[in-house]
Design a protein around this motif. Structure first.
Motif, PDB file in Angstrom:
ATOM      1  N   THR A  74      68.431  99.355 118.123  1.00  0.00           N
ATOM      2  CA  THR A  74      68.047  98.765 119.152  1.00  0.00           C
ATOM      3  C   THR A  74      68.916  98.367 120.229  1.00  0.00           C
ATOM      4  OG1 THR A  74      68.918  96.446 118.368  1.00  0.00           O
ATOM      5  CG2 THR A  74      66.625  96.511 118.269  1.00  0.00           C
ATOM      6  N   GLY A  75      70.349  98.838 119.711  1.00  0.00           N
ATOM      7  CA  GLY A  75      71.678  98.920 120.341  1.00  0.00           C
ATOM      8  C   GLY A  75      72.099  97.887 120.929  1.00  0.00           C
ATOM      9  N   LYS A  76      71.358  96.179 119.912  1.00  0.00           N
ATOM     10  CA  LYS A  76      71.847  95.272 120.347  1.00  0.00           C
ATOM     11  C   LYS A  76      72.544  94.697 118.732  1.00  0.00           C
ATOM     12  CE  LYS A  76      72.568  91.990 122.318  1.00  0.00           C
ATOM     13  NZ  LYS A  76      73.731  90.875 122.160  1.00  0.00           N
ATOM     14  N   GLY A  77      73.331  94.628 118.842  1.00  0.00           N
ATOM     15  CA  GLY A  77      73.970  93.648 117.070  1.00  0.00           C
ATOM     16  C   GLY A  77      73.614  91.957 117.810  1.00  0.00           C
ATOM     17  N   GLN A  78      74.120  91.821 115.879  1.00  0.00           N
ATOM     18  CA  GLN A  78      74.069  89.986 116.093  1.00  0.00           C
ATOM     19  C   GLN A  78      75.746  89.744 115.766  1.00  0.00           C
ATOM     20  OE1 GLN A  78      71.548  90.606 113.661  1.00  0.00           O
ATOM     21  NE2 GLN A  78      70.130  91.429 115.829  1.00  0.00           N
ATOM     22  N   PRO A  79      76.819  89.886 116.148  1.00  0.00           N
ATOM     23  CA  PRO A  79      78.194  89.887 115.899  1.00  0.00           C
ATOM     24  C   PRO A  79      78.116  88.489 116.164  1.00  0.00           C
ATOM     25  CG  PRO A  79      78.250  90.555 117.911  1.00  0.00           C
ATOM     26  CD  PRO A  79      77.173  91.213 117.829  1.00  0.00           C
TER      27      PRO A  79
END
Length: 163
Positions: free
Chosen positions: A139-144
């Motif tokens: 999606t182009g968005k991680g959860q760092p």
């Protein structure tokens, strides 16, 4: 031959190039507080989460769209007796095409069940690879994570325990 090194694998619909680029965007999936470059051979970067875990990595193998390998040069865990677990271990991301999908095989060579940190590290790596990295690729968005923003149950517990 079986190995006890920690390994997890994921399949995504994106290309090997997209997977490779996401892996190298370590701030996008592991921690927003990475210091240093994370995408070229011999780059070194530092990771830290609060005062609970810090480490220094060196990129020792970078093969575009195929493999990324890090050497753990230094490490500190607040929650283990042996503060140096991980030092000298290697973290590998191997990227291959599987039919019309891309497979990423993540192996932390030297992270073994005998380590005191193993359960916490098993849970953390599984979450960061299977959820955050997968999301960044897809999606182009991680959860760092970031200061005050834990992303795993163990991070939350370790933060709560120090208060």
């Amino acid at each position: 031959m079986t190995t006890s090194d920690f390994t997890t694998t994921l399949l995504v619909d994106q290309t090997p190039a997209e997977a490779f680029n996401a892996i190298n965007d370590v701030r996008g999936w592991w921690s927003e507080e990475i210091e240093g470059s994370t995408d070229k051979l011999n780059d070194e970067f530092k990771y830290h989460f609060e005062d609970i875990h810090s480490c220094k990595m060196k990129l020792i193998e970078v093969i575009p769209d195929k493999k990324v390998a890090w050497l753990v040069m230094d490490n500190y865990f607040k929650f283990t007796k042996d503060k140096s677990e991980w030092i000298g271990t290697k973290i590998n991301f191997e990227i291959t095409k599987q039919d019309n999908k891309t497979q990423i095989c993540f192996t932390h060579q030297g992270l073994v069940p005998e380590y005191e940190c193993y359960d916490i590290c098993f849970n953390a790596w599984t979450g960061y690879i299977q959820n955050s990295l997968r999301s960044l690729i897809s999606t182009g968005k991680g959860q760092p994570n970031s200061t005050g923003n834990p992303k795993t149950a163990d991070e939350e517990k370790l933060l709560a325990d120090r208060k």
